[in-house]
Design a protein around this motif. Structure first.
Motif, PDB file in Angstrom:
ATOM      1  N   ALA A 192      17.436   5.306   4.093  1.00  0.00           N
ATOM      2  CA  ALA A 192      16.968   5.518   2.786  1.00  0.00           C
ATOM      3  C   ALA A 192      15.415   5.907   2.784  1.00  0.00           C
ATOM      4  N   VAL A 193      15.224   6.696   1.860  1.00  0.00           N
ATOM      5  CA  VAL A 193      13.626   7.160   1.904  1.00  0.00           C
ATOM      6  C   VAL A 193      13.460   7.525   0.096  1.00  0.00           C
ATOM      7  N   ASP A 194      12.692   6.539  -0.516  1.00  0.00           N
ATOM      8  CA  ASP A 194      12.242   6.565  -1.823  1.00  0.00           C
ATOM      9  C   ASP A 194      11.080   5.717  -2.168  1.00  0.00           C
ATOM     10  N   LYS A 195      10.557   5.754  -3.302  1.00  0.00           N
ATOM     11  CA  LYS A 195       9.639   4.863  -3.848  1.00  0.00           C
ATOM     12  C   LYS A 195      10.267   3.666  -3.857  1.00  0.00           C
ATOM     13  N   LEU A 196       9.332   2.440  -3.774  1.00  0.00           N
ATOM     14  CA  LEU A 196       9.970   1.219  -3.631  1.00  0.00           C
ATOM     15  C   LEU A 196      10.493   0.705  -4.772  1.00  0.00           C
ATOM     16  N   VAL A 197      10.165   1.173  -6.137  1.00  0.00           N
ATOM     17  CA  VAL A 197      10.818   0.727  -7.377  1.00  0.00           C
ATOM     18  C   VAL A 197      12.316   1.458  -7.582  1.00  0.00           C
ATOM     19  N   ASN A 198      12.364   2.801  -7.210  1.00  0.00           N
ATOM     20  CA  ASN A 198      13.447   3.346  -6.936  1.00  0.00           C
ATOM     21  C   ASN A 198      14.666   2.958  -5.991  1.00  0.00           C
TER      22      ASN A 198
ATOM     23  N   ILE B 238       0.722  -1.517   0.016  1.00  0.00           N
ATOM     24  CA  ILE B 238       0.017   0.026  -0.141  1.00  0.00           C
ATOM     25  C   ILE B 238       0.661   1.269   0.193  1.00  0.00           C
ATOM     26  N   CYS B 239       2.220   1.260   0.359  1.00  0.00           N
ATOM     27  CA  CYS B 239       2.747   2.408   0.512  1.00  0.00           C
ATOM     28  C   CYS B 239       3.460   3.068  -0.757  1.00  0.00           C
ATOM     29  N   ASP B 240       3.596   4.306  -1.216  1.00  0.00           N
ATOM     30  CA  ASP B 240       3.815   4.952  -2.201  1.00  0.00           C
ATOM     31  C   ASP B 240       5.205   5.232  -2.030  1.00  0.00           C
ATOM     32  N   ARG B 241       5.753   5.355  -0.846  1.00  0.00           N
ATOM     33  CA  ARG B 241       7.244   5.765  -0.649  1.00  0.00           C
ATOM     34  C   ARG B 241       7.820   4.808   0.753  1.00  0.00           C
ATOM     35  N   ILE B 242       8.821   4.586   1.011  1.00  0.00           N
ATOM     36  CA  ILE B 242       9.368   3.998   1.937  1.00  0.00           C
ATOM     37  C   ILE B 242      10.511   4.597   2.678  1.00  0.00           C
ATOM     38  N   ALA B 243      10.337   4.822   3.939  1.00  0.00           N
ATOM     39  CA  ALA B 243      11.564   5.448   4.617  1.00  0.00           C
ATOM     40  C   ALA B 243      12.129   3.985   5.447  1.00  0.00           C
ATOM     41  N   ILE B 244      13.338   3.816   5.493  1.00  0.00           N
ATOM     42  CA  ILE B 244      13.956   2.802   6.277  1.00  0.00           C
ATOM     43  C   ILE B 244      14.913   3.556   7.321  1.00  0.00           C
TER      44      ILE B 244
END
Lengths: 267, 343
Positions: free
Chosen positions: B221-227, B207-213
């Protein structure tokens, strides 16, 4: 040196101003009222219990006395309302003992504090607890008006003085309980420690300073002076004004410290 | 232009010697679902608590939208925070002897929901979390899962613009977890912004548009999953075959494929090919380059003439691998820094 002192004073002034501004921003009468009402609703069962206890106790004492009433209405009152002091300390413990600590201990703070400022929460909750003192003292006030009218056809003004004085006593207990409740993590721990402080700690402090006025529970003995101005407690001549000052000296700092601790505490 | 609804700048929280959150810089945009991922004790809950005003940051600042498009310090606009944000932090707790209806009504009144709308809002929130049947039961009789769902209801009952959800699926059974995921999707469809922390990486990737680890209080890291996937040194392809391979030939074939695709795999000693009889097919680990993927496909189909019916990058395990890789790298960096400091 002078400059340093001024600097310190200035800093404190700034901090106080900032605190004041922040509090003004957070305060909302509506939220305080909602919290106050909910807190009263939350302890509905306790109020019923309190009402029953009050009615039973006063009715019993007053009815017994009504069979052979003392010659003076003030003596009658000293025998009825003079009895409730020791109950007040338990009653306030019942309502205020864990009122703040439980929010942290049980985790309700996690939801409550994301919906309202802690200032509102503190004021709302404290007002609700003070209301319990008013209700508890209001029961004998009401009953004594009825009994004194029925038995003596008069209501002495001292009864109202007693009511105000006992509200102050109850308020002082509440403030002490709130302070302990704001400091300790667990509600039970806060209750035990505050009760111990009132019953033993403050008493020891009073004895150490050589005068009974320094502990709040002395007010329960001093109350007799309202109905009998010449009363002595065996050793001391009771001076009610000293007692009132000491009660305020407990109430105000305890309340302020409880508030300051509560608003800065991490959840 | 995407509008920022929350901005953390140089946010720090210290507990004595322990740095729970270290110079966190992160922005959350309107309408997005931002997944906040990290191991236990990484600083996720601390960050969310700071946003909710439950704990004070040691330094740095948190800004939130004040409704007119500009940002304001969260501490200066507390009423905006209460009204525009809904929080579900940690395991929610409620006064046991009240009912969901009473407690949600209380929260609505606190948040200034108009009197005539309160009942409607309660019904709406309880319907979403499927607790309508229990609205008049005492909360102390509720199971952990029901309390979690009620926690979700209290976070959305005033229809906030931003929902801050800290591991909303904790303690839930699989059915309830699916239900919560559906709720979050519903909120997303309604255009709400969601700041979600979770251990359920699959849910996050769904469900997430972006992910911050985050690890050890630091945003790694913070970006779209694809990136983020592009940044991975190792990626996986799932190869599905028309029919299973004869068990006697598996080892030989695996060895042969490994030899042929060696140039496109990572430079480690691990065999880049694993046969999985459940698919039936192979898991192939490669360097992630699109050209390598093309070459591997060519080797399998043209050179080895395998009957391939499926050839795709594996998504469900992507986030897990990415997470492990980033966290492990960060751990190595952290240990090295500590050693240097000790010297």
């Amino acid at each position: 040196m002078k400059l340093n002192i001024l600097k310190i004073i200035n800093l404190r002034g700034d901090k106080l101003m900032a605190l004041n501004l922040e509090m003004k921003r957070n305060l909302s009468m509506n939220q305080i009222f909602v919290i106050y009402k909910f807190e009263l609703f939350l302890h509905r069962k306790r109020y019923y219990l309190m009402l029953i206890l009050g009615l039973v106790m006063y009715n019993l004492t007053a009815i017994i006395l009504a069979f052979s009433p003392p010659p003076d209405v003030k003596l009658f009152m000293a025998s009825t309302v003079g009895q409730i002091g020791s109950l007040l300390v338990f009653l306030t413990l019942f309502f205020a003992g864990g009122v703040l600590a439980d929010e942290f201990d049980k985790g309700t703070a996690l939801t409550n504090f994301t919906k309202t400022g802690r200032d509102n929460f503190f004021i709302g909750k404290s007002l609700a607890v003070f209301t319990s003192v008013l209700i508890w003292n209001g029961i004998p006030l009401f009953e004594n008006i009825i009994f004194s009218l029925a038995l003596y056809q008069q209501v002495p003004l001292e009864l109202f003085s007693w009511f105000v004085f006992y509200c102050l006593v109850g308020g002082t207990y509440v403030a002490i309980y709130l302070l302990f409740s704001a400091i300790f993590r667990s509600g039970t721990q806060a209750m035990v420690m505050a009760f111990f402080f009132i019953m033993a700690g403050a008493t020891a402090f009073g004895i150490l300073l050589g005068a009974p006025y320094y502990f709040p529970i002395y007010a329960e003995i001093a109350v007799i002076q309202i109905f009998d101005p010449s009363a002595v407690d065996g050793v001391f001549i009771i001076d009610l004004s000293y007692v009132i000052i000491m009660l305020l000296a407990y109430l105000i700092p305890c309340l302020v410290l409880a508030y300051l601790r509560f608003r800065t505490r991490d959840v | 232009m995407t509008q920022t609804v929350v901005k953390f700048s140089e946010l720090k929280k210290k507990y004595h010697d322990l740095i729970a959150v270290n110079d966190l810089n992160l922005e959350i945009y309107q309408g997005e679902v931002l997944g906040f991922v990290g191991p236990n004790g990484a600083g996720k809950t601390t960050t969310m608590k700071m946003l909710g005003g439950l704990i004070k940051p040691t330094s740095g600042q948190i800004e939130i939208t004040n409704g007119n498009g500009s940002l304001a310090k969260a501490r200066e606009v507390p009423s905006e925070l209460y009204r525009r944000f809904g929080f579900l932090i940690d395991i929610p707790a409620f006064y046991g002897h009240v009912t969901p209806r009473k407690i949600l009504g209380y929260y609505c009144r606190l948040l200034g929901v108009p009197k005539e709308k309160i009942e409607k809002q309660i019904e709406w929130a309880l319907k979403i979390v499927k607790l309508t049947r229990w609205k008049n039961k005492k909360i102390k009789e509720f199971s952990k899962g029901m309390k979690q769902r009620l926690g979700l209801a209290q976070a959305i009952v005033h229809e906030p613009d931003v929902a801050v959800l800290d591991e909303p699926q904790t303690g839930l059974d699989p059915a309830a977890r699916i239900q919560v995921r559906k709720i979050m999707k519903k909120l997303k469809d309604l255009g709400k912004t969601i700041f979600l922390s979770s251990h359920m990486l699959y849910e996050i990737s769904e469900i997430c548009d972006r992910i911050a680890i985050i690890n050890r209080g630091e945003l790694i890291a913070v970006d779209k999953l694809v990136n983020l996937e592009q940044k991975m040194t190792k990626q996986e392809i799932g190869v599905e075959l028309l029919e299973p391979i004869n068990p006697n030939n598996v080892n030989k074939l695996v060895k042969e494929i490994s030899e042929k695709i060696k140039a496109f795999s990572e430079n480690d000693d691990k065999i880049p090919v694993v046969y999985d009889e459940n698919i039936p097919g192979f898991h192939i680990y490669y360097d992630g380059k699109p050209s390598s993927r093309k070459n591997i496909h060519k080797i399998l189909t043209s050179d080895l003439k395998l009957p391939i019916i499926g050839f795709s990058r594996v998504r469900t395990s992507r986030l897990e691998e990415l997470y492990i890789e980033l966290v492990e790298n960060n751990e190595i960096k952290y240990t090295q820094n500590n050693k240097l400091k000790r010297r």
